[in-house]
Motif scaffolding. Structure first.
Motif, PDB file in Angstrom:
ATOM      1  N   ARG A 291      31.607 -19.183  12.082  1.00 32.69           N
ATOM      2  CA  ARG A 291      31.798 -19.693  13.608  1.00 32.69           C
ATOM      3  C   ARG A 291      33.021 -20.783  13.568  1.00 32.69           C
ATOM      4  NH1 ARG A 291      29.804 -24.975  12.557  1.00 32.69           N
ATOM      5  NH2 ARG A 291      28.052 -24.840  11.275  1.00 32.69           N
ATOM      6  N   ASP A 292      33.452 -21.135  14.579  1.00 32.49           N
ATOM      7  CA  ASP A 292      34.306 -22.167  14.685  1.00 32.49           C
ATOM      8  C   ASP A 292      33.646 -23.422  14.189  1.00 32.49           C
ATOM      9  OD1 ASP A 292      36.100 -24.213  15.907  1.00 32.49           O
ATOM     10  OD2 ASP A 292      36.549 -23.108  17.497  1.00 32.49           O
ATOM     11  N   PRO A 293      34.597 -24.240  13.229  1.00 30.35           N
ATOM     12  CA  PRO A 293      34.202 -25.412  12.738  1.00 30.35           C
ATOM     13  C   PRO A 293      33.589 -26.331  13.811  1.00 30.35           C
ATOM     14  CG  PRO A 293      35.934 -24.702  11.557  1.00 30.35           C
ATOM     15  CD  PRO A 293      35.841 -23.713  12.513  1.00 30.35           C
ATOM     16  N   ALA A 294      34.091 -26.410  15.137  1.00 34.47           N
ATOM     17  CA  ALA A 294      33.769 -27.318  16.143  1.00 34.47           C
ATOM     18  C   ALA A 294      32.717 -26.929  16.827  1.00 34.47           C
ATOM     19  CB  ALA A 294      35.039 -27.286  16.948  1.00 34.47           C
ATOM     20  N   PHE A 295      32.080 -25.587  16.700  1.00 28.80           N
ATOM     21  CA  PHE A 295      30.878 -24.909  17.447  1.00 28.80           C
ATOM     22  C   PHE A 295      29.773 -25.140  16.637  1.00 28.80           C
ATOM     23  CE2 PHE A 295      28.115 -21.289  18.559  1.00 28.80           C
ATOM     24  CZ  PHE A 295      27.862 -21.711  19.495  1.00 28.80           C
ATOM     25  N   HIS A 296      28.671 -25.931  17.161  1.00 28.64           N
ATOM     26  CA  HIS A 296      27.427 -26.314  16.532  1.00 28.64           C
ATOM     27  C   HIS A 296      26.347 -26.124  17.335  1.00 28.64           C
ATOM     28  CE1 HIS A 296      29.754 -28.643  13.615  1.00 28.64           C
ATOM     29  NE2 HIS A 296      30.400 -29.374  14.617  1.00 28.64           N
ATOM     30  N   PRO A 297      25.563 -24.729  17.168  1.00 31.25           N
ATOM     31  CA  PRO A 297      24.613 -24.426  17.875  1.00 31.25           C
ATOM     32  C   PRO A 297      23.659 -25.346  18.129  1.00 31.25           C
ATOM     33  CG  PRO A 297      25.180 -22.707  16.251  1.00 31.25           C
ATOM     34  CD  PRO A 297      26.027 -23.871  15.779  1.00 31.25           C
ATOM     35  N   ASP A 298      23.093 -25.316  19.401  1.00 33.98           N
ATOM     36  CA  ASP A 298      21.768 -26.261  19.749  1.00 33.98           C
ATOM     37  C   ASP A 298      20.717 -25.711  19.402  1.00 33.98           C
ATOM     38  OD1 ASP A 298      20.193 -27.841  20.887  1.00 33.98           O
ATOM     39  OD2 ASP A 298      21.411 -28.220  22.791  1.00 33.98           O
ATOM     40  N   ARG A 299      20.116 -26.312  18.193  1.00 28.97           N
ATOM     41  CA  ARG A 299      18.691 -25.715  18.041  1.00 28.97           C
ATOM     42  C   ARG A 299      17.815 -25.685  19.042  1.00 28.97           C
ATOM     43  NH1 ARG A 299      14.340 -27.889  15.480  1.00 28.97           N
ATOM     44  NH2 ARG A 299      12.950 -26.619  14.361  1.00 28.97           N
ATOM     45  N   GLU A 300      17.658 -26.805  19.499  1.00 27.04           N
ATOM     46  CA  GLU A 300      16.629 -27.357  20.616  1.00 27.04           C
ATOM     47  C   GLU A 300      16.641 -26.110  21.726  1.00 27.04           C
ATOM     48  OE1 GLU A 300      13.937 -28.989  20.365  1.00 27.04           O
ATOM     49  OE2 GLU A 300      14.445 -29.328  18.245  1.00 27.04           O
ATOM     50  N   ARG A 301      18.228 -25.985  22.160  1.00 24.16           N
ATOM     51  CA  ARG A 301      18.278 -24.993  23.141  1.00 24.16           C
ATOM     52  C   ARG A 301      17.816 -23.558  22.807  1.00 24.16           C
ATOM     53  NH1 ARG A 301      18.477 -23.905  28.442  1.00 24.16           N
ATOM     54  NH2 ARG A 301      20.054 -21.960  28.784  1.00 24.16           N
ATOM     55  N   LEU A 302      18.195 -23.264  21.387  1.00 19.85           N
ATOM     56  CA  LEU A 302      17.629 -22.068  20.855  1.00 19.85           C
ATOM     57  C   LEU A 302      15.978 -21.543  21.106  1.00 19.85           C
ATOM     58  CD1 LEU A 302      20.057 -21.397  18.017  1.00 19.85           C
ATOM     59  CD2 LEU A 302      20.397 -20.448  20.382  1.00 19.85           C
ATOM     60  N   LEU A 303      15.149 -22.746  20.781  1.00 16.64           N
ATOM     61  CA  LEU A 303      13.814 -22.950  20.873  1.00 16.64           C
ATOM     62  C   LEU A 303      13.354 -22.701  22.000  1.00 16.64           C
ATOM     63  CD1 LEU A 303      13.088 -25.784  18.209  1.00 16.64           C
ATOM     64  CD2 LEU A 303      12.706 -23.282  17.791  1.00 16.64           C
ATOM     65  N   SER A 304      14.092 -22.814  23.251  1.00 20.91           N
ATOM     66  CA  SER A 304      13.465 -22.783  24.424  1.00 20.91           C
ATOM     67  C   SER A 304      13.928 -21.298  25.296  1.00 20.91           C
ATOM     68  CB  SER A 304      14.454 -23.876  25.452  1.00 20.91           C
ATOM     69  OG  SER A 304      15.486 -23.470  25.668  1.00 20.91           O
ATOM     70  N   LEU A 305      14.385 -20.444  24.350  1.00 16.13           N
ATOM     71  CA  LEU A 305      14.887 -19.094  25.009  1.00 16.13           C
ATOM     72  C   LEU A 305      13.714 -18.152  25.235  1.00 16.13           C
ATOM     73  CD1 LEU A 305      18.118 -18.426  22.943  1.00 16.13           C
ATOM     74  CD2 LEU A 305      17.866 -19.610  25.354  1.00 16.13           C
ATOM     75  N   GLY A 306      12.601 -18.659  24.562  1.00 14.58           N
ATOM     76  CA  GLY A 306      11.427 -17.586  24.738  1.00 14.58           C
ATOM     77  C   GLY A 306      10.433 -17.976  24.025  1.00 14.58           C
ATOM     78  N   ASN A 307       9.684 -16.925  23.472  1.00  9.98           N
ATOM     79  CA  ASN A 307       8.643 -17.314  22.254  1.00  9.98           C
ATOM     80  C   ASN A 307       9.360 -17.317  20.838  1.00  9.98           C
ATOM     81  OD1 ASN A 307       6.598 -16.732  24.041  1.00  9.98           O
ATOM     82  ND2 ASN A 307       6.602 -14.385  23.890  1.00  9.98           N
ATOM     83  N   VAL A 308      10.182 -18.176  20.751  1.00  9.59           N
ATOM     84  CA  VAL A 308      10.814 -18.665  19.513  1.00  9.59           C
ATOM     85  C   VAL A 308       9.964 -19.722  18.920  1.00  9.59           C
ATOM     86  CG1 VAL A 308      13.178 -19.442  18.568  1.00  9.59           C
ATOM     87  CG2 VAL A 308      12.980 -18.258  20.784  1.00  9.59           C
ATOM     88  N   VAL A 309       9.598 -19.345  17.544  1.00 12.73           N
ATOM     89  CA  VAL A 309       8.948 -20.026  16.914  1.00 12.73           C
ATOM     90  C   VAL A 309       9.911 -21.139  15.762  1.00 12.73           C
ATOM     91  CG1 VAL A 309       7.239 -20.009  14.806  1.00 12.73           C
ATOM     92  CG2 VAL A 309       6.900 -18.391  16.738  1.00 12.73           C
ATOM     93  N   GLU A 310      10.875 -20.449  15.438  1.00  9.52           N
ATOM     94  CA  GLU A 310      11.918 -21.191  14.554  1.00  9.52           C
ATOM     95  C   GLU A 310      13.278 -20.871  14.723  1.00  9.52           C
ATOM     96  OE1 GLU A 310      11.243 -22.425  10.053  1.00  9.52           O
ATOM     97  OE2 GLU A 310      11.769 -20.079  10.267  1.00  9.52           O
ATOM     98  N   ALA A 311      14.195 -21.593  14.611  1.00 10.52           N
ATOM     99  CA  ALA A 311      15.697 -21.320  14.848  1.00 10.52           C
ATOM    100  C   ALA A 311      16.177 -21.859  13.364  1.00 10.52           C
ATOM    101  CB  ALA A 311      16.224 -21.993  16.062  1.00 10.52           C
ATOM    102  N   LYS A 312      16.983 -21.308  12.855  1.00  8.28           N
ATOM    103  CA  LYS A 312      17.634 -21.477  11.517  1.00  8.28           C
ATOM    104  C   LYS A 312      19.208 -21.547  11.790  1.00  8.28           C
ATOM    105  CE  LYS A 312      15.811 -21.129   7.759  1.00  8.28           C
ATOM    106  NZ  LYS A 312      15.232 -20.335   6.390  1.00  8.28           N
ATOM    107  N   ASP A 313      19.910 -22.178  11.036  1.00 10.43           N
ATOM    108  CA  ASP A 313      21.363 -22.083  11.311  1.00 10.43           C
ATOM    109  C   ASP A 313      21.932 -21.717   9.665  1.00 10.43           C
ATOM    110  OD1 ASP A 313      23.967 -21.834  11.857  1.00 10.43           O
ATOM    111  OD2 ASP A 313      24.358 -23.785  12.433  1.00 10.43           O
ATOM    112  N   GLU A 314      22.179 -20.465   9.429  1.00 11.77           N
ATOM    113  CA  GLU A 314      22.776 -20.389   8.152  1.00 11.77           C
ATOM    114  C   GLU A 314      24.169 -19.912   8.519  1.00 11.77           C
ATOM    115  OE1 GLU A 314      20.332 -17.524   6.243  1.00 11.77           O
ATOM    116  OE2 GLU A 314      18.469 -18.874   6.176  1.00 11.77           O
TER     117      GLU A 314
END
Length: 368
Positions: A291-314
């Motif tokens: 990814r773009d070094p300046a782009f940092h995925p929002d974990r809390e936002r990902l957890l709100s997308l539906g039946n999401v139990v865990e969001a890991k950024d690898e």
């Protein structure tokens, strides 16, 4: 003889406790259990084997009444029940004084004992846990009683790891049982030749009825089986197959990022992937790629997308090392990057360069 085989139902468990759908998951475990009992009432199997951990913890008396009421609705089915390591027979357990319906046979003993049913020419062997951990291999050398050779012989067993009754499956299979119904391992599996989830085998884990945590991936349900006597070769033949019953599955969802990806694009891609896999399921999102070094995925936002139990950024930042060397030439960051040369790096060197650069950029205030 026809039978159902269940285990590790874990009534009272509340999976994904910190997620908004957690309470619904707790109720779904009860609902799935009730639906299997309802099906047993329609199909009338001769036996139902429940091989430990019917409850997630010590059951309350009112919970035992609820379960026994369900069993009383299938009077044509003999229910065999044992306590596992989660609902073991501790002091003052509600199990101790509970009176079950006439068709229920609960193994109260710590040692393996037998129940004989003349009408089915059947002997069932089982025991209950008296502690949350039992390290002795109780089943490896256990043999059916003498004089039962002409009937069906079933062993109910709970365990299979170092802390919970270790098992030598080869030895147990050689002891002369027509079926070994096992619990404790949450993934279903039949220990014999044949295709997955269907075999003429005589030994099986039913798996958890509903998946209980993010590691319980794959199908969940129970086993159905039939034991019949064949004149040739004059022995019983066991056929067993897996029946899916769970309302949801845990699914790992790897999502590949690219250098120009924006947050909205990422969300839309994840929503589409969840829709394709079945939105009722439960998801572990794993971000991959660069990814773009300046782009940092929002974990809390990902957890709100539906039946999401865990969001890991690898994912990894897609650094332009040559550009950074020029930008920071003569400075600490530039000298650090130049120390790695221009040749091909090993994976360890690549990780060292990336982590070291991130640390230096963070210190310099140049990250993000």
């Amino acid at each position: 003889m026809r039978f159902y085989h269940m285990a590790d139902i874990h009534l009272g468990a509340q999976p994904d406790r910190e997620r908004p759908f957690s309470e619904q998951r707790r109720q779904e475990i009860w609902d799935t259990f009730r639906s299997v009992i309802r099906r047993a009432g329609q199909e009338k199997p001769d036996c139902l084997f429940i091989c430990g951990d019917l409850f997630h913890r010590q059951p309350l008396k009112r919970e035992l009444r609820e379960v026994d009421y369900l069993f009383s609705r299938i009077p044509d089915t003999a229910v065999f029940l044992m306590a596992g390591n989660h609902d073991y027979l501790k002091s003052n357990s509600a199990y101790d004084s509970f009176s079950w319906s006439p068709n229920v046979f609960f193994f109260r003993s710590e040692t393996v004992t037998a129940v004989h049913l003349e009408r089915l020419n059947l002997t069932v062997y089982g025991n209950s846990y008296w502690d949350s951990r039992i390290r002795e291999p109780l089943y490896d050398d256990f043999r059916p009683e003498e004089g039962t050779e002409q009937g069906i012989r079933v062993l109910m067993a709970h365990g299979g790891d170092a802390e919970h009754i270790p098992m030598n499956y080869r030895k147990i299979r050689s002891r002369g049982f027509d079926y070994v119904a096992m619990g404790h391992i949450h993934r279903p599996g039949i220990y014999e030749d044949g295709a997955p989830y269907r075999s003429r085998g005589a030994m099986a884990y039913a798996g958890a009825l509903e998946p209980l945590d993010v590691n319980d991936t794959g199908p969940h349900g129970y086993m159905e089986g039939r034991i019949t006597f064949e004149e040739q070769p004059g022995a019983y033949r066991t056929e067993v197959c897996f029946v899916p019953a769970a309302r949801r599955s845990y699914i790992s969802l790897p999502v590949e990022l690219h250098e120009n990806m924006a947050s909205i694009e990422l969300e839309e891609r994840i929503r589409q992937m969840m829709k394709e896999k079945g939105e009722e399921n439960l998801f572990r999102i794993i971000l991959k790629g660069y990814r773009d070094p300046a782009f940092h995925p929002d974990r809390e936002r990902l957890l709100s997308l539906g039946n999401v139990v865990e969001a890991k950024d690898e994912s990894r930042p897609a650094y332009d090392y040559e550009q950074l060397k020029q930008m920071y030439r003569g400075q600490l960051i530039g000298r650090f990057l130049e120390s790695y040369g221009d040749g091909t790096l090993t994976r360890e060197q690549e990780l060292g360069r990336r982590f070291g650069l991130e640390a230096l950029l963070e210190t310099a205030g140049g990250k993000g």
